[in-house]
Design an enzyme around this catalytic site. Structure first.
Site, PDB file in Angstrom:
ATOM      1  N   GLY A   1      85.789 -22.655  -7.666  1.00  0.00           N
ATOM      2  CA  GLY A   1      86.190 -22.181  -8.977  1.00  0.00           C
ATOM      3  C   GLY A   1      85.120 -21.277  -9.562  1.00  0.00           C
ATOM      4  O   GLY A   1      84.002 -21.189  -9.052  1.00  0.00           O
TER       5      GLY A   1
ATOM      6  N   GLY B   1      87.687 -25.087  -5.501  1.00  0.00           N
ATOM      7  CA  GLY B   1      89.003 -24.603  -5.882  1.00  0.00           C
ATOM      8  C   GLY B   1      89.752 -23.925  -4.762  1.00  0.00           C
ATOM      9  O   GLY B   1      90.990 -23.947  -4.724  1.00  0.00           O
TER      10      GLY B   1
ATOM     11  N   GLU C   1      80.349 -30.667  -4.519  1.00  0.00           N
ATOM     12  CA  GLU C   1      80.259 -30.890  -5.962  1.00  0.00           C
ATOM     13  C   GLU C   1      79.182 -31.876  -6.398  1.00  0.00           C
ATOM     14  O   GLU C   1      78.602 -31.737  -7.484  1.00  0.00           O
ATOM     15  CB  GLU C   1      81.627 -31.352  -6.494  1.00  0.00           C
ATOM     16  CG  GLU C   1      82.691 -30.278  -6.496  1.00  0.00           C
ATOM     17  CD  GLU C   1      83.341 -30.055  -5.146  1.00  0.00           C
ATOM     18  OE1 GLU C   1      84.174 -29.135  -5.022  1.00  0.00           O
ATOM     19  OE2 GLU C   1      83.028 -30.802  -4.186  1.00  0.00           O
TER      20      GLU C   1
ATOM     21  N   ASP D   1      87.026 -32.556  -6.825  1.00  0.00           N
ATOM     22  CA  ASP D   1      88.315 -32.598  -7.512  1.00  0.00           C
ATOM     23  C   ASP D   1      89.358 -31.808  -6.726  1.00  0.00           C
ATOM     24  O   ASP D   1      89.341 -31.847  -5.501  1.00  0.00           O
ATOM     25  CB  ASP D   1      88.165 -32.103  -8.956  1.00  0.00           C
ATOM     26  CG  ASP D   1      87.763 -30.644  -9.049  1.00  0.00           C
ATOM     27  OD1 ASP D   1      87.163 -30.115  -8.096  1.00  0.00           O
ATOM     28  OD2 ASP D   1      88.049 -30.011 -10.091  1.00  0.00           O
TER      29      ASP D   1
END
Length: 348
Positions: A68, A115, A138, A146
């Site tokens: 992301g 992402g 992460e 996520d």
């Protein structure tokens, strides 16, 4: 075709195929809110378009997608404008890809993280080339795996997902295929031919059979044995003890894993371990609701912003995690990350 993606993501229909191309190569195709919304609109339309038999997602440049757009998220959060709406739409897109009724082919050539994983790994066909590099890093920036990490990581072979999530280590296409992240391995030089073949036939199974090959696994048997022995444990403190004992008995892989984990955010490690344990018993939609609960707490915490500062703002500096060690993190602190959000729960 224009679904509102501007110059960040391109859409076209060629023969039986709806083609999605990520077009931010200078930013390593980092996923933005605009890209999320545009891809969501495209899938909504193509789901009911009988002319589209298969969707293929590819990218320009040397990365499929490195994740992301973390700096935008960091800046918004530091200014007090927690970008919850971006994550809500991203998580809904991840869930929509998982339930998409037509074949969804991701053509991974280069880096795929965060992402980028979310818009690829939940599709029906995941094609990795020899240039592919996969990671969910992460925990190294005070965040958590996520975009559906809680769903696919616990479903990988031999506790491989727990190892990936807790260390953030990178793997290549042989390991990705062996573990179940990839469904096929293909040659980078064949990418254009694969897209053309999909456009002609609309049959990804036949196309994959034609172009796929079986690469060697990169991780050695002894290391896989170590992963299964240590990372299958259901308590993170037990994992650390087990890794330490392995190191004392000459297990170099265990020693390296332990040293890596000790550099990661203690809070992120606890949250990640718990989400992987829980996610193995949940549906994709349930996982996304759980991750949205975690996300809301992470954005209001300390470690995410400290991790980004150390990694991207003051590059190379050592993050000051709070709490500072895995042993200092209390059970009640972690429990709070998973608590219901009431009226703010994610509608998937």
């Amino acid at each position: 075709m224009d679904f509102g993606g501007g110059d960040e993501i391109r859409f076209e229909r060629r023969g039986a195929t709806g083609i999605v191309t990520l077009t931010r190569p200078k930013a390593l195709n980092a996923i933005t809110h605009r890209m999320v919304l545009a891809l969501t609109r495209a899938l909504d339309e193509w789901q009911s378009d009988d002319r589209v038999a298969v969707v293929v997602v590819t990218a320009e440049g040397r990365a499929f997608s490195a994740g992301g757009d973390i700096l935008r998220i960091y800046e918004a959060g530091k200014a007090g404008g927690f970008p919850v709406a971006f994550f809500a739409d991203e998580y809904r897109l991840n869930a929509a890809i998982a339930r998409f009724e037509k074949p969804y082919v991701s053509l991974i050539d280069g880096i795929v993280m965060g992402g980028g994983v979310g818009i690829s790994v939940h599709g029906s066909h995941r094609l990795f080339t020899e240039n592919a590099v996969f990671a969910m890093p992460e925990v190294g920036i005070g965040f958590f795996p996520d975009v559906g990490g809680s769903f696919f990581l616990p479903r990988l072979r031999n506790s491989f997902g727990s190892w990936l999530g807790l260390t953030g280590e990178r793997i290549r296409f042989g390991d990705a295929l062996w573990s179940g992240i990839a469904t096929h391995a293909v040659h980078s030089a064949d990418r254009d031919a694969i897209v053309e073949a999909l456009a002609e036939s609309g049959d990804p199974d036949e196309v994959c059979e034609r172009f796929a090959f079986e690469p060697a696994r990169e991780t050695e048997d002894a290391s896989l044995s170590s992963i299964g022995r240590h990372f299958s444990l259901e308590n993170i403190n037990d994992i650390l003890v087990s890794l330490g004992q392995g190191r004392e008995h000459g297990d170099e892989f265990a020693g390296k894993a332990l040293a890596t984990i000790r550099t990661r955010s203690p809070t992120s490690l606890h949250v990640t371990h718990r989400q992987i344990l829980a996610g193995g018993m949940l549906s994709m939609d349930e996982c996304m609701r759980m991750e949205f609960r975690i996300l809301n707490r992470m954005l209001k915490g300390h470690d995410f912003y400290e991790g980004i500062r150390a990694a991207l703002i003051d590059k190379g500096s050592k993050p000051e995690w709070k709490p500072a060690t895995i042993e200092d993190v209390g059970e009640a602190e972690i429990e709070a990350y998973f608590a219901p959000l009431g009226d703010s729960e994610l509608a998937v």
